[in-house]
Design an enzyme around this catalytic site. Sequence first.
Site, PDB file in Angstrom:
ATOM      1  N   LYS A 299       0.859  -1.191   0.000  1.00  0.00           N
ATOM      2  CA  LYS A 299       0.000   0.000   0.000  1.00  0.00           C
ATOM      3  C   LYS A 299       0.896   1.242   0.000  1.00  0.00           C
ATOM      4  O   LYS A 299       1.739   1.416   0.898  1.00  0.00           O
ATOM      5  CB  LYS A 299      -0.891  -0.047   1.241  1.00  0.00           C
ATOM      6  CG  LYS A 299      -2.091   0.849   1.191  1.00  0.00           C
ATOM      7  CD  LYS A 299      -2.967   0.570   2.403  1.00  0.00           C
ATOM      8  CE  LYS A 299      -4.190   1.439   2.455  1.00  0.00           C
ATOM      9  NZ  LYS A 299      -4.890   1.304   3.733  1.00  0.00           N
TER      10      LYS A 299
HETATM   11  C1  E4P Z   1      -7.910   2.884   3.557  1.00  0.00           C
HETATM   12  O1  E4P Z   1      -7.499   1.792   3.214  1.00  0.00           O
HETATM   13  C2  E4P Z   1      -7.869   3.384   4.927  1.00  0.00           C
HETATM   14  O2  E4P Z   1      -7.287   2.380   5.733  1.00  0.00           O
HETATM   15  C3  E4P Z   1      -9.214   3.650   5.531  1.00  0.00           C
HETATM   16  O3  E4P Z   1     -10.275   3.180   4.739  1.00  0.00           O
HETATM   17  C4  E4P Z   1      -9.408   4.998   6.121  1.00  0.00           C
HETATM   18  O4  E4P Z   1     -10.669   5.037   6.731  1.00  0.00           O
HETATM   19  P1  E4P Z   1     -11.067   6.199   7.771  1.00  0.00           P
HETATM   20  O5  E4P Z   1     -11.239   7.466   7.004  1.00  0.00           O
HETATM   21  O6  E4P Z   1     -12.356   5.715   8.364  1.00  0.00           O
HETATM   22  O7  E4P Z   1      -9.933   6.282   8.756  1.00  0.00           O
END
Ligand code: E4P
Length: 218
Positions: free
Chosen positions: A87
Amino acid sequence: MKFFLDTANLKEIQEAHDLGVLDGVTTNPSLMAKEGITGKQTILEHYKAICAIVEGDVSAEVVSTDSAGMLREAEELINIDPKIVVKIPMIKEGIKTIKALSDRGIKTNCTLVFSAGQALLAAKAGATYVSPFVGRLDDISMDGIQLIAQIITIYRNYGFKTQVLAASVRHPVHILKCAELGADVVTCPLNAITALLNHPLTDSGLAKFLADYNKGNQ
Ligand code: E4P
């Protein structure tokens, strides 16, 4: 549509797996810290534990902001398990890294995407997944779901293979809107998925069926 769990909580991951609807997991450094998982070695071990439960892709986020550092981290991450997807944040160095990894057939997830232009670049670089953050756009009075629609249109126009992974999905309506649009994946907390189970007519209907059945057994 695939369901990914957006968590580093092993109990929740196991629960979603046992429910039979888990297709993968996404994590980020904040989700790790929330579970008390800190320090490089502990984090790498935790990815191993997640991969032992999950059958699909597991996104593991790099923390370097230069391409050389990201590539070094990617090597360590992909050695943990073949399910690991690297990622990478949507920054210039990230795009360079995604291109280098995708040229080697290594799966990537381009994260922190908030515009269609960013999503177009991620696809051009060959990202396996693009992660537009729906909830965080909603949080600042922008339309996160509208961004998902825009990205899907652009990808369809050109046949990009990058999968749209709707991230920062917070509740069942987000999930349904993404499904209507044809997003490839949603990633969200377990409670957003289990909320899909609920309907008051299901509860009252079941209560009546059971009561009627039991009439003959008293
Ligand atoms: C994306 O992969 C992030 O881990 C995540 O979806 C962020 O979510 P949030 O805005 O609820 O922290």
